[in-house]
Structures are given as C-alpha cells and as structure tokens.
Design a protein around this motif. Sequence first.
Motif, PDB file in Angstrom:
ATOM      1  N   PHE A 166       0.829  -1.198   0.000  1.00 19.08           N
ATOM      2  CA  PHE A 166       0.000   0.000   0.000  1.00 19.08           C
ATOM      3  C   PHE A 166       0.862   1.246   0.000  1.00 19.08           C
ATOM      4  O   PHE A 166       2.065   1.194   0.245  1.00 19.08           O
ATOM      5  N   GLU A 167       0.207   2.358  -0.289  1.00 16.28           N
ATOM      6  CA  GLU A 167       0.845   3.666  -0.174  1.00 16.28           C
ATOM      7  C   GLU A 167      -0.105   4.572   0.593  1.00 16.28           C
ATOM      8  O   GLU A 167      -1.321   4.365   0.583  1.00 16.28           O
ATOM      9  N   THR A 168       0.458   5.556   1.262  1.00 14.36           N
ATOM     10  CA  THR A 168      -0.347   6.482   2.053  1.00 14.36           C
ATOM     11  C   THR A 168      -0.055   7.918   1.631  1.00 14.36           C
ATOM     12  O   THR A 168       1.017   8.211   1.098  1.00 14.36           O
ATOM     13  N   HIS A 169      -1.021   8.768   1.882  1.00 13.93           N
ATOM     14  CA  HIS A 169      -0.839  10.205   1.649  1.00 13.93           C
ATOM     15  C   HIS A 169      -1.845  10.965   2.500  1.00 13.93           C
ATOM     16  O   HIS A 169      -2.926  10.455   2.799  1.00 13.93           O
ATOM     17  N   PRO A 170      -1.469  12.185   2.922  1.00 10.55           N
ATOM     18  CA  PRO A 170      -2.414  12.970   3.725  1.00 10.55           C
ATOM     19  C   PRO A 170      -3.592  13.423   2.870  1.00 10.55           C
ATOM     20  O   PRO A 170      -3.445  13.706   1.684  1.00 10.55           O
ATOM     21  N   ASP A 171      -4.761  13.469   3.492  1.00  9.38           N
ATOM     22  CA  ASP A 171      -5.982  13.868   2.785  1.00  9.38           C
ATOM     23  C   ASP A 171      -6.916  14.528   3.791  1.00  9.38           C
ATOM     24  O   ASP A 171      -6.674  14.504   4.993  1.00  9.38           O
ATOM     25  N   SER A 172      -7.980  15.131   3.286  1.00 12.43           N
ATOM     26  CA  SER A 172      -9.005  15.720   4.157  1.00 12.43           C
ATOM     27  C   SER A 172     -10.311  15.769   3.386  1.00 12.43           C
ATOM     28  O   SER A 172     -10.343  15.548   2.181  1.00 12.43           O
ATOM     29  N   TYR A 173     -11.376  16.060   4.110  1.00 10.60           N
ATOM     30  CA  TYR A 173     -12.690  16.177   3.484  1.00 10.60           C
ATOM     31  C   TYR A 173     -12.995  17.623   3.098  1.00 10.60           C
ATOM     32  O   TYR A 173     -14.118  17.952   2.753  1.00 10.60           O
ATOM     33  N   VAL A 208     -12.760  20.176   5.137  1.00  6.97           N
ATOM     34  CA  VAL A 208     -13.231  20.892   6.318  1.00  6.97           C
ATOM     35  C   VAL A 208     -12.076  20.936   7.314  1.00  6.97           C
ATOM     36  O   VAL A 208     -11.349  19.963   7.471  1.00  6.97           O
ATOM     37  N   VAL A 209     -11.936  22.065   7.979  1.00  2.00           N
ATOM     38  CA  VAL A 209     -10.864  22.211   8.958  1.00  2.00           C
ATOM     39  C   VAL A 209     -11.014  21.135  10.030  1.00  2.00           C
ATOM     40  O   VAL A 209     -12.091  20.917  10.567  1.00  2.00           O
ATOM     41  N   GLY A 210      -9.919  20.433  10.296  1.00  2.82           N
ATOM     42  CA  GLY A 210      -9.933  19.394  11.318  1.00  2.82           C
ATOM     43  C   GLY A 210     -10.319  18.020  10.803  1.00  2.82           C
ATOM     44  O   GLY A 210     -10.437  17.082  11.582  1.00  2.82           O
ATOM     45  N   SER A 211     -10.550  17.884   9.500  1.00  6.70           N
ATOM     46  CA  SER A 211     -10.945  16.578   8.958  1.00  6.70           C
ATOM     47  C   SER A 211      -9.772  15.858   8.292  1.00  6.70           C
ATOM     48  O   SER A 211      -9.971  14.985   7.452  1.00  6.70           O
ATOM     49  N   ASP A 212      -8.557  16.206   8.688  1.00  5.06           N
ATOM     50  CA  ASP A 212      -7.371  15.587   8.094  1.00  5.06           C
ATOM     51  C   ASP A 212      -7.291  14.112   8.491  1.00  5.06           C
ATOM     52  O   ASP A 212      -7.597  13.743   9.624  1.00  5.06           O
ATOM     53  N   VAL A 214      -7.692  -0.077   7.474  1.00  7.29           N
ATOM     54  CA  VAL A 214      -6.450   0.579   7.900  1.00  7.29           C
ATOM     55  C   VAL A 214      -6.710   2.051   8.211  1.00  7.29           C
ATOM     56  O   VAL A 214      -6.206   2.582   9.212  1.00  7.29           O
ATOM     57  N   GLU A 215      -7.502   2.727   7.378  1.00  7.55           N
ATOM     58  CA  GLU A 215      -7.808   4.144   7.626  1.00  7.55           C
ATOM     59  C   GLU A 215      -8.622   4.321   8.902  1.00  7.55           C
ATOM     60  O   GLU A 215      -8.316   5.187   9.730  1.00  7.55           O
ATOM     61  N   ASN A 216      -9.684   3.538   9.067  1.00  2.65           N
ATOM     62  CA  ASN A 216     -10.568   3.698  10.229  1.00  2.65           C
ATOM     63  C   ASN A 216      -9.863   3.389  11.546  1.00  2.65           C
ATOM     64  O   ASN A 216     -10.168   4.003  12.571  1.00  2.65           O
ATOM     65  N   ASN A 217      -8.939   2.428  11.525  1.00  6.04           N
ATOM     66  CA  ASN A 217      -8.225   2.067  12.749  1.00  6.04           C
ATOM     67  C   ASN A 217      -6.912   2.804  12.900  1.00  6.04           C
ATOM     68  O   ASN A 217      -6.131   2.516  13.814  1.00  6.04           O
ATOM     69  N   LYS A 218      -6.654   3.766  11.996  1.00  6.92           N
ATOM     70  CA  LYS A 218      -5.465   4.628  12.040  1.00  6.92           C
ATOM     71  C   LYS A 218      -4.185   3.822  12.260  1.00  6.92           C
ATOM     72  O   LYS A 218      -3.380   4.134  13.130  1.00  6.92           O
ATOM     73  N   LEU A 219      -4.016   2.784  11.439  1.00  6.91           N
ATOM     74  CA  LEU A 219      -2.833   1.937  11.562  1.00  6.91           C
ATOM     75  C   LEU A 219      -1.600   2.593  10.941  1.00  6.91           C
ATOM     76  O   LEU A 219      -0.492   2.162  11.194  1.00  6.91           O
ATOM     77  N   THR A 220      -1.800   3.613  10.122  1.00  9.53           N
ATOM     78  CA  THR A 220      -0.680   4.349   9.512  1.00  9.53           C
ATOM     79  C   THR A 220      -0.852   5.828   9.795  1.00  9.53           C
ATOM     80  O   THR A 220      -1.953   6.323   9.928  1.00  9.53           O
ATOM     81  N   GLU A 221       0.238   6.518   9.852  1.00 12.61           N
ATOM     82  CA  GLU A 221       0.215   7.969  10.003  1.00 12.61           C
ATOM     83  C   GLU A 221       1.270   8.540   9.075  1.00 12.61           C
ATOM     84  O   GLU A 221       2.360   8.017   8.979  1.00 12.61           O
ATOM     85  N   VAL A 222       0.904   9.614   8.371  1.00 11.03           N
ATOM     86  CA  VAL A 222       1.858  10.269   7.456  1.00 11.03           C
ATOM     87  C   VAL A 222       2.595  11.333   8.220  1.00 11.03           C
ATOM     88  O   VAL A 222       2.064  12.076   8.982  1.00 11.03           O
TER      89      VAL A 222
END
Length: 151
Positions: A88-95, A97-101, A143-151
């Motif tokens: 897999f690959e990861t990258h920062p994202d948001s919806y 909205v401020v605080g939705s990173d 993986v996203e919901n359980n925050k197993l990775t952090e960028v």
Amino acid sequence: MGALQNCEISMNTKSNRFNYSAVTLLTACTIVAGMTLACHPAASPVVPSHYTTAPSVYGVKDIKLTSKDTGIATIRLDDFILKANFQFETHPDSYGVVGSDFTAVNIINLYDIEISDLKGNKYRDFTNYEDHLNINNLIATYVENNKLTEV
C-alpha cells in the motif's frame, strides 16, 4: 381558345384515388403486431448454473502491517478464509473541512492469496477482479478507520 382551356382543365384534373383498403389493411396489421408484442411475455435472461446470483459477503478477521508499506490481511469471503499479502501507499488527505485531516490508504498490490474453507481445507485461488477490488477497498477502509498508519 375555348378548346385550349378545356384541354388544360382536363389535363389538370387527374383523379387521385386514395386506396382506403390498403391503408386499412396496413393499419390493422400494425395494430395486431403491436398487440402481439405487447402481450407476449418478455424472455427472461438465461443465467448459467455455474454463476452465483447472491452477492459475496466480505469481512476483515485480522490485518497486520509488516512494514511501512506492506501487510498481511486475513479476510472472510463467504465460507472461505483468505490470507493475502498486500502493498500500500499512504498520503495525507481531508474532506475539505478544517480538522478533517486523515491519512488515505491506497492498496497498490494484492498478492500470494491463500484460500481455505472454515475447516482448514486448502483451495486454489478462485478470486476474480471484482473480489480483488472489494478486498482492496475493505483493507484500505480498515487501515484508515483504525489509524494503523500515520503520514
């Protein structure tokens, strides 16, 4: 000149006979054909017996990340257990909205799939393209919901 005018009049007064019987017959045939098609039951598509019609059920049993970009997933697919390695690959994202990173995860490779039934009997890989798409989405969401990775 009188004879000439009579001649022109007789030439321009061609009688156009409208064939009512042909129009009536054509209309009747069209109506009968339309009613026949409308009342005839539609042919149902033939589904070969080797295709399943019920959707598959997927579920995550376990996911372990083995490095910063690989992992092993244990997935339940109907009455089977799949163990698959993934990259897999990861990258920062948001919806937007401020605080939705959040850290977005994209599965780029799914490989070495081992399949067994609930009793442990081994099977060769029977998964198809749709199964791989669903498994990739399932792993990425887990993986996203359980925050197993952090960028």
